[in-house]
Design a protein around this motif. Structure first.
Motif, PDB file in Angstrom:
ATOM      1  N   VAL A  58      -5.357  12.434   7.511  1.00 34.95           N
ATOM      2  CA  VAL A  58      -4.657  11.417   8.299  1.00 34.95           C
ATOM      3  C   VAL A  58      -3.171  11.749   8.400  1.00 34.95           C
ATOM      4  O   VAL A  58      -2.573  11.690   9.485  1.00 34.95           O
ATOM      5  N   MET A  62      -2.650  12.938  12.271  1.00 34.72           N
ATOM      6  CA  MET A  62      -2.296  11.788  13.103  1.00 34.72           C
ATOM      7  C   MET A  62      -0.794  11.757  13.365  1.00 34.72           C
ATOM      8  O   MET A  62       0.000  12.306  12.599  1.00 34.72           O
ATOM      9  N   VAL A  67       0.829   6.440  11.850  1.00 34.64           N
ATOM     10  CA  VAL A  67       0.338   6.323  10.481  1.00 34.64           C
ATOM     11  C   VAL A  67       1.186   5.360   9.663  1.00 34.64           C
ATOM     12  O   VAL A  67       0.674   4.564   8.872  1.00 34.64           O
ATOM     13  N   THR A  71       1.256  -2.522  11.306  1.00 35.98           N
ATOM     14  CA  THR A  71       0.069  -2.921  12.057  1.00 35.98           C
ATOM     15  C   THR A  71       0.174  -4.434  12.278  1.00 35.98           C
ATOM     16  O   THR A  71       1.036  -5.093  11.697  1.00 35.98           O
ATOM     17  N   ALA A  76      -4.932  -3.143  11.465  1.00 36.33           N
ATOM     18  CA  ALA A  76      -5.195  -2.391  12.694  1.00 36.33           C
ATOM     19  C   ALA A  76      -6.602  -2.718  13.199  1.00 36.33           C
ATOM     20  O   ALA A  76      -7.556  -2.784  12.410  1.00 36.33           O
ATOM     21  N   ASP A  78      -8.857  -1.039  14.847  1.00 36.66           N
ATOM     22  CA  ASP A  78      -9.912  -0.056  14.603  1.00 36.66           C
ATOM     23  C   ASP A  78     -10.351  -0.067  13.140  1.00 36.66           C
ATOM     24  O   ASP A  78     -11.533   0.153  12.830  1.00 36.66           O
ATOM     25  N   ALA A  79      -9.419  -0.347  12.229  1.00 36.65           N
ATOM     26  CA  ALA A  79      -9.787  -0.428  10.818  1.00 36.65           C
ATOM     27  C   ALA A  79     -10.629  -1.665  10.545  1.00 36.65           C
ATOM     28  O   ALA A  79     -11.631  -1.619   9.805  1.00 36.65           O
ATOM     29  N   SER A 287      -0.407   0.671   6.074  1.00 36.81           N
ATOM     30  CA  SER A 287      -1.061   1.254   7.246  1.00 36.81           C
ATOM     31  C   SER A 287      -1.863   2.496   6.890  1.00 36.81           C
ATOM     32  O   SER A 287      -2.991   2.683   7.369  1.00 36.81           O
ATOM     33  N   GLN A 290      -5.096   1.530   5.246  1.00 38.36           N
ATOM     34  CA  GLN A 290      -6.040   0.964   6.216  1.00 38.36           C
ATOM     35  C   GLN A 290      -6.786   2.075   6.943  1.00 38.36           C
ATOM     36  O   GLN A 290      -8.010   2.014   7.118  1.00 38.36           O
ATOM     37  N   ARG A 291      -6.048   3.073   7.377  1.00 38.30           N
ATOM     38  CA  ARG A 291      -6.667   4.145   8.176  1.00 38.30           C
ATOM     39  C   ARG A 291      -7.601   5.000   7.324  1.00 38.30           C
ATOM     40  O   ARG A 291      -8.640   5.474   7.811  1.00 38.30           O
TER      41      ARG A 291
END
Length: 392
Positions: A58, A62, A67, A71, A76, A78-79, A287, A290-291
């Motif tokens: 990541v 990214m 990153v 958020t 986020a 998508d998460a 963040s 989360q990703r």
């Protein structure tokens, strides 16, 4: 002048942390190898390899601004979607990304839910044995913490005692399965009976009684035992989850609250959770974390080492004469103190540099907790001390 509640919380520290810090000091005196520290539930297996690799990927691949930027407060999208999708695939639910609110671990998740429910004269019920922080979380929110005595036969739920403690002021019951400190997993039969009781009592008092499912140990289970997903059994369930134990990431502080649509007044409850988090200074969960967890929702820990430790300790202590319900999840054992006074027994053990946590703060003063997420070598070296103590 200071806030008296906060001052008292600061001065009365967690007995678990006190023992842990004593062990660090004592190690400087007698040597680390001569201190047998079972105090802290700190994962002792590394994160799954793909988790560390995902952190690297990541950061490397990214866009840096994406990153490390803010958020939205709930996380986020998508998460949140990744978490919802994984829950739906595993448990056949219909959870949406909008039901997920990322937090900095399970503690702020729990505190946000409790604060959201802390109406005037609110009562939050804890089922002994329970995690000690439930009490300060509740009392600092302005609600009353109500302790229900334990089921000492199997450490399931003492349903008769629970019913006697429900009042018109009851807002929620906290359930923790797999359980800290007992390591017991609540069976589907237990949870079904609990759901029926809360449905009936909620109808009697005229409002929903929520179940707050504290689930940081959901993935840590042995012998192929089922850990039922409580929202599929009781609709008024709010889930508080953490990746600290399941992915061995206790220092990264990432978890979530899940408020399913089926829960009573779910939209307002979710908004109240968000408001409570905001009042505590929440901006967004980290963040980067989360990703990473969004890409690792299918990752599971290898619990073989914990399972081996569990078996060694349970078999040895049972042979010495200790009494304990065999744990089937998490990484703890809850053992009856010889003589019936866990504080006195813990103090005697401490004199021999064996650090075990007395159970009064868990609601069971005759029991002590052992964390089994330690090295096998330390367990083997400590067994003669356990044997000597019970002989005394």
């Amino acid at each position: 002048m200071f806030n008296e509640t906060m001052l008292a919380l600061g001065k009365k520290r967690s007995c678990i942390r006190e023992l842990f810090e004593y062990g660090l000091r004592q190690a400087q005196v007698v040597g680390k190898e001569n201190v047998y520290d079972y105090s802290l539930g700190n994962p002792s297996i590394p994160a799954p390899p793909e988790v560390n690799e995902t952190f690297i990927r990541v950061i490397r691949d990214m866009d840096s601004l994406a990153v490390h930027s803010y958020t939205p407060a709930p996380g986020a999208y998508d998460a949140r979607k990744a978490v919802a999708d994984e829950l739906n695939e595993r448990f056949g639910t219909a959870i949406r990304p909008e039901n997920i609110f990322f937090t900095c671990g399970a503690a702020p998740a729990l505190l946000s839910v409790i604060k959201a429910l802390a109406v005037p004269d609110a009562e939050i019920i804890g089922l002994a044995p329970y995690f000690p922080e439930y009490r300060p979380f509740t009392e600092a929110s302005g609600a009353r913490f109500v302790e229900v005595p334990a089921d000492y036969t199997a450490f399931q739920v003492n349903l008769e005692a629970l019913e006697a403690h429900i009042t018109p002021h009851t807002q929620a019951v906290i359930v923790n399965s797999p359980n800290n400190p007992s390591g017991v997993v609540y069976s589907r039969e237990t949870l079904t009976k609990l759901a029926a009781l809360l449905e009936r009592k909620g109808a009697e008092i005229g409002h929903a009684i929520y179940l707050i499912a504290d689930e940081p140990y959901r993935e840590l289970v042995y012998d192929g035992l089922e850990v039922p997903f409580i929202p599929t059994i009781y609709k008024n369930t709010v889930v508080c989850y953490s990746y600290s134990k399941s992915l061995s990431l206790p220092g990264e502080r990432i978890g979530y609250v899940c408020v399913p649509d089926a829960a009573a007044e779910s939209a307002d409850l979710f908004a109240a959770v968000a408001g409570a988090a905001r009042a505590m200074g929440h901006v967004c969960a980290p963040s980067l974390q989360q990703r990473v967890v969004a890409l690792c929702t299918a990752s599971r820990p290898n619990v073989d080492a914990y399972d081996e430790n569990r078996s060694i300790l349970y078999d040895a202590l049972s042979s010495y004469g200790y009494e304990c319900v065999k744990p089937c999840g998490a990484f703890y054992m809850f053992v009856k103190a010889p003589g019936g006074d866990a504080q006195a027994f813990s103090d005697r053990a401490k004199e021999k540099n064996l650090l075990i946590v007395p159970g009064a703060d868990f609601g069971c003063p005759a029991y002590f907790r052992i964390s089994t997420c330690v090295s096998k070598d330390m367990i083997l070296r400590s067994l003669p001390v356990f044997e000597a103590l019970v002989k005394e």
